[in-house]
Design a protein around this motif. Structure first.
Motif, PDB file in Angstrom:
ATOM      1  N   PHE A 109       0.850  -1.189   0.000  1.00  0.00           N
ATOM      2  CA  PHE A 109       0.000   0.000   0.000  1.00  0.00           C
ATOM      3  C   PHE A 109       0.887   1.240   0.000  1.00  0.00           C
ATOM      4  O   PHE A 109       1.958   1.253   0.617  1.00  0.00           O
ATOM      5  N   THR A 110       0.444   2.283  -0.687  1.00  0.00           N
ATOM      6  CA  THR A 110       1.180   3.540  -0.703  1.00  0.00           C
ATOM      7  C   THR A 110       0.248   4.669  -0.287  1.00  0.00           C
ATOM      8  O   THR A 110      -0.946   4.670  -0.609  1.00  0.00           O
ATOM      9  N   LEU A 111       0.820   5.644   0.439  1.00  0.00           N
ATOM     10  CA  LEU A 111       0.044   6.786   0.914  1.00  0.00           C
ATOM     11  C   LEU A 111       0.994   7.959   1.093  1.00  0.00           C
ATOM     12  O   LEU A 111       1.946   7.879   1.865  1.00  0.00           O
ATOM     13  N   HIS A 112       0.741   9.031   0.350  1.00  0.00           N
ATOM     14  CA  HIS A 112       1.564  10.240   0.432  1.00  0.00           C
ATOM     15  C   HIS A 112       3.053   9.929   0.236  1.00  0.00           C
ATOM     16  O   HIS A 112       3.916  10.498   0.911  1.00  0.00           O
ATOM     17  N   GLY A 113       3.339   8.994  -0.667  1.00  0.00           N
ATOM     18  CA  GLY A 113       4.721   8.654  -0.969  1.00  0.00           C
ATOM     19  C   GLY A 113       5.339   7.620  -0.051  1.00  0.00           C
ATOM     20  O   GLY A 113       6.441   7.131  -0.309  1.00  0.00           O
ATOM     21  N   GLU A 114       4.657   7.266   1.033  1.00  0.00           N
ATOM     22  CA  GLU A 114       5.146   6.239   1.953  1.00  0.00           C
ATOM     23  C   GLU A 114       4.580   4.878   1.562  1.00  0.00           C
ATOM     24  O   GLU A 114       3.503   4.784   0.948  1.00  0.00           O
ATOM     25  N   GLN A 115       5.290   3.823   1.927  1.00  0.00           N
ATOM     26  CA  GLN A 115       4.877   2.458   1.578  1.00  0.00           C
ATOM     27  C   GLN A 115       4.628   1.630   2.827  1.00  0.00           C
ATOM     28  O   GLN A 115       5.286   1.823   3.858  1.00  0.00           O
ATOM     29  N   PHE A 116       3.664   0.717   2.724  1.00  0.00           N
ATOM     30  CA  PHE A 116       3.325  -0.163   3.829  1.00  0.00           C
ATOM     31  C   PHE A 116       3.054  -1.556   3.253  1.00  0.00           C
ATOM     32  O   PHE A 116       1.964  -1.825   2.756  1.00  0.00           O
ATOM     33  N   PRO A 117       4.054  -2.450   3.274  1.00  0.00           N
ATOM     34  CA  PRO A 117       3.847  -3.803   2.739  1.00  0.00           C
ATOM     35  C   PRO A 117       2.962  -4.635   3.653  1.00  0.00           C
ATOM     36  O   PRO A 117       3.101  -4.595   4.882  1.00  0.00           O
ATOM     37  N   VAL A 118       2.045  -5.377   3.053  1.00  0.00           N
ATOM     38  CA  VAL A 118       1.101  -6.199   3.810  1.00  0.00           C
ATOM     39  C   VAL A 118       1.037  -7.580   3.170  1.00  0.00           C
ATOM     40  O   VAL A 118       0.876  -7.705   1.941  1.00  0.00           O
TER      41      VAL A 118
ATOM     42  N   GLY B 250      -3.928 -11.301   2.550  1.00  0.00           N
ATOM     43  CA  GLY B 250      -4.936 -11.746   3.504  1.00  0.00           C
ATOM     44  C   GLY B 250      -4.778 -11.198   4.904  1.00  0.00           C
ATOM     45  O   GLY B 250      -5.594 -11.495   5.775  1.00  0.00           O
ATOM     46  N   ASP B 251      -3.748 -10.382   5.133  1.00  0.00           N
ATOM     47  CA  ASP B 251      -3.531  -9.806   6.463  1.00  0.00           C
ATOM     48  C   ASP B 251      -4.148  -8.412   6.505  1.00  0.00           C
ATOM     49  O   ASP B 251      -3.564  -7.451   6.012  1.00  0.00           O
ATOM     50  N   TRP B 252      -5.309  -8.307   7.128  1.00  0.00           N
ATOM     51  CA  TRP B 252      -6.004  -7.028   7.209  1.00  0.00           C
ATOM     52  C   TRP B 252      -5.830  -6.354   8.560  1.00  0.00           C
ATOM     53  O   TRP B 252      -6.463  -5.335   8.837  1.00  0.00           O
ATOM     54  N   ALA B 253      -4.971  -6.921   9.397  1.00  0.00           N
ATOM     55  CA  ALA B 253      -4.641  -6.295  10.684  1.00  0.00           C
ATOM     56  C   ALA B 253      -3.137  -6.379  10.904  1.00  0.00           C
ATOM     57  O   ALA B 253      -2.669  -6.969  11.876  1.00  0.00           O
ATOM     58  N   PRO B 254      -2.341  -5.775   9.989  1.00  0.00           N
ATOM     59  CA  PRO B 254      -0.886  -5.884  10.105  1.00  0.00           C
ATOM     60  C   PRO B 254      -0.370  -5.155  11.330  1.00  0.00           C
ATOM     61  O   PRO B 254      -0.929  -4.141  11.768  1.00  0.00           O
ATOM     62  N   SER B 255       0.709  -5.658  11.905  1.00  0.00           N
ATOM     63  CA  SER B 255       1.298  -5.022  13.081  1.00  0.00           C
ATOM     64  C   SER B 255       1.889  -3.671  12.689  1.00  0.00           C
ATOM     65  O   SER B 255       2.356  -3.476  11.570  1.00  0.00           O
ATOM     66  N   GLY B 256       1.860  -2.749  13.641  1.00  0.00           N
ATOM     67  CA  GLY B 256       2.403  -1.425  13.396  1.00  0.00           C
ATOM     68  C   GLY B 256       1.533  -0.547  12.528  1.00  0.00           C
ATOM     69  O   GLY B 256       1.997   0.471  12.013  1.00  0.00           O
ATOM     70  N   CYS B 257       0.275  -0.929  12.365  1.00  0.00           N
ATOM     71  CA  CYS B 257      -0.635  -0.177  11.494  1.00  0.00           C
ATOM     72  C   CYS B 257      -1.295   0.940  12.297  1.00  0.00           C
ATOM     73  O   CYS B 257      -2.098   0.686  13.190  1.00  0.00           O
ATOM     74  N   SER B 258      -0.967   2.178  11.974  1.00  0.00           N
ATOM     75  CA  SER B 258      -1.523   3.332  12.687  1.00  0.00           C
ATOM     76  C   SER B 258      -2.963   3.572  12.242  1.00  0.00           C
ATOM     77  O   SER B 258      -3.464   2.945  11.305  1.00  0.00           O
ATOM     78  N   ALA B 259      -3.616   4.499  12.908  1.00  0.00           N
ATOM     79  CA  ALA B 259      -5.003   4.826  12.568  1.00  0.00           C
ATOM     80  C   ALA B 259      -5.102   5.352  11.138  1.00  0.00           C
ATOM     81  O   ALA B 259      -6.072   5.062  10.421  1.00  0.00           O
ATOM     82  N   VAL B 260      -4.098   6.113  10.707  1.00  0.00           N
ATOM     83  CA  VAL B 260      -4.119   6.660   9.343  1.00  0.00           C
ATOM     84  C   VAL B 260      -4.020   5.539   8.315  1.00  0.00           C
ATOM     85  O   VAL B 260      -4.771   5.504   7.338  1.00  0.00           O
ATOM     86  N   TRP B 261      -3.089   4.596   8.546  1.00  0.00           N
ATOM     87  CA  TRP B 261      -2.943   3.479   7.617  1.00  0.00           C
ATOM     88  C   TRP B 261      -4.166   2.560   7.670  1.00  0.00           C
ATOM     89  O   TRP B 261      -4.606   2.028   6.649  1.00  0.00           O
ATOM     90  N   THR B 262      -4.737   2.370   8.849  1.00  0.00           N
ATOM     91  CA  THR B 262      -5.947   1.546   8.959  1.00  0.00           C
ATOM     92  C   THR B 262      -7.076   2.130   8.131  1.00  0.00           C
ATOM     93  O   THR B 262      -7.766   1.405   7.400  1.00  0.00           O
ATOM     94  N   ALA B 263      -7.275   3.438   8.237  1.00  0.00           N
ATOM     95  CA  ALA B 263      -8.330   4.090   7.455  1.00  0.00           C
ATOM     96  C   ALA B 263      -8.062   3.958   5.964  1.00  0.00           C
ATOM     97  O   ALA B 263      -8.995   3.736   5.174  1.00  0.00           O
ATOM     98  N   HIS B 264      -6.801   4.074   5.567  1.00  0.00           N
ATOM     99  CA  HIS B 264      -6.472   3.958   4.142  1.00  0.00           C
ATOM    100  C   HIS B 264      -6.689   2.538   3.632  1.00  0.00           C
ATOM    101  O   HIS B 264      -7.309   2.333   2.582  1.00  0.00           O
ATOM    102  N   ILE B 265      -6.201   1.560   4.383  1.00  0.00           N
ATOM    103  CA  ILE B 265      -6.294   0.168   3.935  1.00  0.00           C
ATOM    104  C   ILE B 265      -7.738  -0.295   3.880  1.00  0.00           C
ATOM    105  O   ILE B 265      -8.180  -0.907   2.892  1.00  0.00           O
ATOM    106  N   HIS B 266      -8.514  -0.006   4.922  1.00  0.00           N
ATOM    107  CA  HIS B 266      -9.886  -0.497   4.993  1.00  0.00           C
ATOM    108  C   HIS B 266     -10.898   0.428   4.308  1.00  0.00           C
ATOM    109  O   HIS B 266     -12.053   0.043   4.137  1.00  0.00           O
TER     110      HIS B 266
END
Length: 546
Positions: free
Chosen positions: A59-68, A71-87
């Motif tokens: 996943f990418t957001l504002h130039g930052e990347q978050f590999p998931v 099937g993992d929809w609750a990855p560790s280290g997922c902040s509220a901002v990333w949670t809102a983006h992913i879901h």
């Protein structure tokens, strides 16, 4: 406010216990329509490069990347901002921009995986605002990802949408969402009410909620109650989407939507500079120029740019090629203050397409950076005793805040004087801050006067610091034995900065007007000590050779 927070926490725990029960999950079952009768168009662009990353589980957001992992929809280290983006599934636009069968299969795989893993209520994934964002995307982009899918997949999606719609409707009946989240939630419910035959009551509920929220959140001058250009942009997009969805479904558009779009688009234009980027107030970054252009085109905004947003609390002076933007408003009310900045009477200054004095900006992903950049010292303002002009509490909301911010403005010919005062420091030391900003000479002469007054007899010395943060494209050096400064813009134009009443120094600063990585820059700093009931600092920025 503390009592309100406790009440909210208690309500949240009660609701969580209810929503997480087997009985509640059973109540979400029911008849599922065979198809969507309305699929509103989604006019907003996606990012094909981000779509390619998604196909590789990133996943990418504002130039930052978050590999998931798949099937993992609750990855560790997922902040509220990333949670809102992913879901929230707004990244479906990126897969649509990528296009092709591979992108469609990826979208179907991720939606099916989400339904398998998160199809029942979950505290974060089923947050009302996130659920509304997800439902709106699934419905609006349905033809992209599901048009060529088999009936089993289509039925799975429709069933999940109806279950989410039933839950969202119940949450909104209790008015369990505030601020910007209310608009995301009502949009999702409205799309479901339009899309599913027999659920027109959801549309009515969403429009009733919209009727309540518009006067609460959109001010008479078109600004948002949060005083953030970024939040205003999101609200304006949602209003444009709702207008288009209602027209697509053959429903009348409520009378207050178009006038609100007109006012909000004018306020949005007000907050842009000649480089088409936003002023960096209250959590905003420069923004996506192409997206903002698209929003303003959809809103059909026209006319001259306003000089003031008196209800939102901003003043704008345009003289020659120079633009001066001043924050002359109060801290937003609770709960809209959670991302606001403690920066009364701060300003920014641009010449042509070049930014000269800028706020440090914000970080759209990192909470620690974002909270730090909310402080008074991260703005072109005056701090006393290295304290914020308003108290930012640990919960993100404000405690002590200015009770009064008074502004007077005079425009004469090709000059403008903005005279304002705030009392944010009065509870701490009895000192009020008056700032006078004068722009003249075809925009080549900006002068400031900072007057600090104690009405209760000063009992101790107070440290005074006036800061002027520079854009990274501006180079600066101290001259005349450190008593003046020379600023050089990228095109070669030189500006001199002089001051009286304090000691001038050059210090390091950072700029986060774009993306999530801080850029090194400089700031001019005037320091002095207030040891009497009155202290005055004067400064001027003048273009050389003008």
């Amino acid at each position: 406010m503390m009592n309100l927070n406790i009440i909210h926490k208690i309500k949240h725990r009660v609701h969580a216990a209810t929503y997480n029960s087997a009985l509640y999950r059973w109540t979400l079952n029911g008849t599922v329509p065979e198809h969507l009768i309305v699929k509103p168009a989604d006019p907003w662009p996606g990012d094909a490069a981000a779509g390619r990353f998604l196909c590789n589980g990133i996943f990418t957001l504002h130039g930052e990347q978050f590999p998931v992992a798949q099937g993992d929809w609750a990855p560790s280290g997922c902040s509220a901002v990333w949670t809102a983006h992913i879901h929230g599934f707004e990244w479906l636009r990126d897969l649509r921009a990528l296009g092709g069968d591979a992108a469609r299969r990826q979208a179907r795989m991720m939606i099916e995986s989400w339904i398998e893993q998160c199809g029942h209520w979950h505290d974060s994934a089923w947050d009302a605002a996130i659920t509304g964002r997800r439902m709106a995307q699934w419905i609006a982009l349905y033809d992209f990802y599901a048009g060529s899918a088999d009936e089993d997949f289509q039925s799975l999606v429709l069933e999940s949408l109806v279950r989410q719609g039933r839950h969202l409707s119940r949450v909104l009946m209790g008015r369990g969402v505030e601020g910007m989240g209310a608009f995301h939630a009502m949009k999702g419910l409205a799309y479901a009410g339009l899309g599913f035959e027999g659920h027109e009551n959801w549309l009515e509920q969403a429009l009733d909620m919209l009727d309540r929220e518009l006067p609460r959140q959109i001010l008479s001058d078109g600004g948002h109650v949060s005083r953030s250009p970024a939040v205003l942009l999101d609200v304006l997009r949602i209003l444009i989407d709702l207008r288009g969805a209602l027209r697509a479904g053959g429903f009348p558009v409520p009378d207050d939507i178009q006038p609100t779009i007109d006012r909000a688009s004018q306020a949005l234009r007000f907050m842009r500079y000649s480089d088409k980027g936003f002023a960096l107030f209250n959590g905003a970054q420069e923004g996506d120029v192409a997206l903002v252009d698209a929003v303003l085109m959809q809103s059909n905004a026209r006319g001259k740019i306003l000089r003031s947003l008196p209800d939102t609390g901003f003043e704008r002076a345009s003289v020659g090629r120079s633009v001066l933007m001043v924050d002359a408003g109060r801290v937003p009310p609770y709960p809209h203050d959670v991302d606001a900045h403690a920066a009364p009477l701060s300003f920014e200054f641009c010449y042509g397409r070049e930014r000269i004095f800028v706020a440090c900006g914000s970080n759209p992903v990192d909470d620690e950076w974002r909270n730090m950049l909310r402080g008074t010292a991260a703005h072109n303002s005056v701090t006393l005793d290295w304290r914020n002009a308003a108290e930012i509490r640990k919960d993100g909301h404000f405690g002590r805040r200015p009770r009064s911010v008074v502004v007077n403005r005079q425009d004469t010919g090709d000059a403008c004087l903005i005279d304002a005062v705030h009392d944010g420091y009065v509870p701490l030391n009895g000192v009020s801050h008056r700032r006078r900003l004068y722009l003249s000479e075809q925009g080549h002469d900006l002068r400031g006067e900072e007057t600090l007054t104690c009405a209760t007899n000063l009992t101790r010395e107070i440290g005074v610091v006036a800061r002027f943060h520079l854009h990274p494209r501006v180079t600066v050096s101290l001259t005349k034995d450190g008593t003046e400064a020379l600023l050089r813009l990228p095109g070669g134009a030189g500006w001199s900065f002089v001051q009286s009443g304090g000691v001038l120094s050059l210090e390091n600063s950072i700029y986060m007007g774009q993306g999530c990585r801080p850029r090194k820059t400089k700031q001019l700093v005037i320091t002095t000590t207030m040891n009497a009931d009155l202290a005055v600092l004067k400064w001027a920025l003048q273009r050389e050779g003008a």
